[in-house]
Design an enzyme around this catalytic site. Sequence first.
Site, short mmCIF file in Angstrom:
data_model
loop_
_atom_site.label_atom_id
_atom_site.label_comp_id
_atom_site.label_asym_id
_atom_site.label_seq_id
_atom_site.Cartn_x
_atom_site.Cartn_y
_atom_site.Cartn_z
N GLU A 432 -35.10 -11.54 -18.99
CA GLU A 432 -35.84 -12.79 -18.79
C GLU A 432 -36.43 -12.84 -17.39
OE1 GLU A 432 -33.36 -16.27 -19.14
OE2 GLU A 432 -34.90 -17.61 -18.36
N ASP A 510 -30.73 -15.56 -18.48
CA ASP A 510 -29.92 -16.46 -17.67
C ASP A 510 -28.90 -17.18 -18.54
OD1 ASP A 510 -31.46 -15.78 -15.52
OD2 ASP A 510 -32.71 -17.59 -15.58
N ASP A 512 -28.17 -20.15 -19.05
CA ASP A 512 -28.49 -21.59 -19.07
C ASP A 512 -29.27 -21.92 -20.34
OD1 ASP A 512 -31.04 -20.66 -18.71
OD2 ASP A 512 -31.30 -21.46 -16.69
N ASP A 514 -32.48 -22.56 -20.96
CA ASP A 514 -33.69 -21.78 -21.20
C ASP A 514 -33.35 -20.36 -21.60
OD1 ASP A 514 -35.55 -23.74 -20.84
OD2 ASP A 514 -35.76 -23.40 -18.68
#
Length: 650
Positions: A432, A510, A512, A514
């Site tokens: 990402e 990541d 998280d 997103d």
Amino acid sequence: MAEENEKHEYSADSIQVLEGLEAVRKRPAMYIGDIGEKGLHHLVYEVVDNSIDEALAGYCTHVEVTINEDNSITVRDNGRGIPVDWHAKEKKSALEVVMTVLHAGGKFDKSSYKVSGGLHGVGVSCVNALSNKCVVTVRRDGKIYQQTYAKGKPQTGVEEIGTADTTGTEVSFWPDDTIFMTTVYQYYVLENRLRELAYLNKGVRLQLTDKRTLDAEGKPKTSNFYSEEGLKEFAMYLDGSREALIEDVIYIDTVKNDIPVEIALKYNTEFSENVHTYVNNINTIEGGTHLEGFRRGLTRTLKKYADDQGILEKQKIEISGDDFREGLTAVVSVKVMEPLFEGQTKTKLGNSEVSSAVDQATSEMLKYYLEEHPKQAKAIVDKVVLAARARIAARKARDVQRKTAMTGGGLPGKLADCSDRNPEKCELFLVEGDSAGGSAKQGRDRHFQAILPLRGKILNVEKAMLHRVYESEEISNIMKALGITIGTDEDSKAVNLDKIRYHKIIIMCDADVDGSHIETLVMTLFFRHMKEVIEKGYLYVACPPLYMVKSKTQKRYCWTEEQRIAAIEEFSAGKVSEKSINVQRYKGLGEMNPEQLWETTMSPENRTLRQVTIESSAAADAAIAMLMGDDVPPRRKFIEENATFANIDA
Ligand code: 0RA
């Protein structure tokens, strides 16, 4: 067959004796697939399958599965109860034979379709062998009998412990933690299987209870599964979060050439094909003769209808088999006496006689429906014509992608390739963002690890028409890097893995919200357009740590809240020079330097990879449709129930 059945009245002597349980403990994976989470759950299926056999034979209506507080399992049914009478040849009770001899259970009663003769169907004895403790309680002939085992060995005789006015079997087992990598049961895994079994076996009531999870009133979590209309309801459930093209479920439950065939199909306004096939309740992910028969029957019958109506002539368009399956959701379930399972994962049906049985059933069902419902028939044919036009547009886009991939010079500029050329040894990280991509490039072992940075969120293929998928630069880069091409002249969706360049494809995002969205988008791409990659076991998700806890002299990476707390406690229990403890939370991959990224997430020695697998094609399909579709309320409910990041991103 019928003649043979009658002779198969039960007698204890007819239970054949095959092999001992030591073999199972020595090589558990050979018997239950693996010793991970999957194998652990297979133990439950193994027992439940026996109860379902009783139901199919007409003797059982209720099956209850309980996850107990200590992660042991209890399966209870109201079948006939395992026989307890004396087995002269084995010189022990029939119950003990069933519980301690591999394959004994299903070998003497051919009168029903033995689910337990299927995939890993090795019988309850296998569960017994792989359990520290197992207690079987049988209600039969007005009495209650019980026997206890440890690692497959009887610890007691068959004891009479009371009287009963009902019949049934109860099996409790404690999986052996020296054999399994984990002994923690997942509610949702069992839930998905029991739901599936309820749809596949209409009229049987299944209940799941989790005593580890109590509600505000102290009641354990429970789900009930029951289907009156079988696959008809299964198809509605699967398409629940998609917009219907026609409201009806087209359905047949019949017997063709002595083979029971049940089929349900529905059309939606979307683009993917979702056909789920089962043989004796086993999800045949790789398809086989029943799927071939279904496709042939569907194509021929719809095509004939459209031809007879003069529709295709008017449209001047060449229709291919795929066009009939765009927006199709279907479930096909057959019961086969002696199934042949082939293929990589033994989930492909080989029996050739099944093909024509399913073809006939499909064609009969559709012919009748189309004749009776001209308005709906027109909606289906119109959709097929649209699909054909879209396919021709997509072919152009795809051919461009395919040509560049095949001419070799087509590696994407953003790819930092590895030097090894042996696909078995090579790994591709889909990373990402460009900045994390940069760290990964510096941190990697360039001999076998390649990096392809992804720019933000890739296209949601669940909602996109095919030509948009092929035109997407990001997706085209992924396919070029992998060396995968899609589509031949005969089959526009066939995936060619002959030139695949990596056998590990690792999604690294990541930790998280997103990041997990991007993970899901990439998994959806593979699930919808390169499923074979998942089936071969090539797709993985990386697990970057969430925290680093550091004292003056030590540091520890943590993946969970519990680990973080434990590390802080451990460090602060140390010397007073140790008291200054620093917790760093990694908000993204980019916050780790290349060395840390290597150490925690990329190095084969330390990293944890989660392999992406498809346990149930139906459960995966329904989950993706719900997560990636337009319908918001079910998605919100799922996120509320499964939120991992809520406390972190707040
Ligand atoms: C052997 C023979 C019969 C039933 C069973 C085993 C049986 C096994 C399990 C395991 C869980 N539930 C079960 N229910 C039944 C046939 C019994 C007869 O003919 O009476």
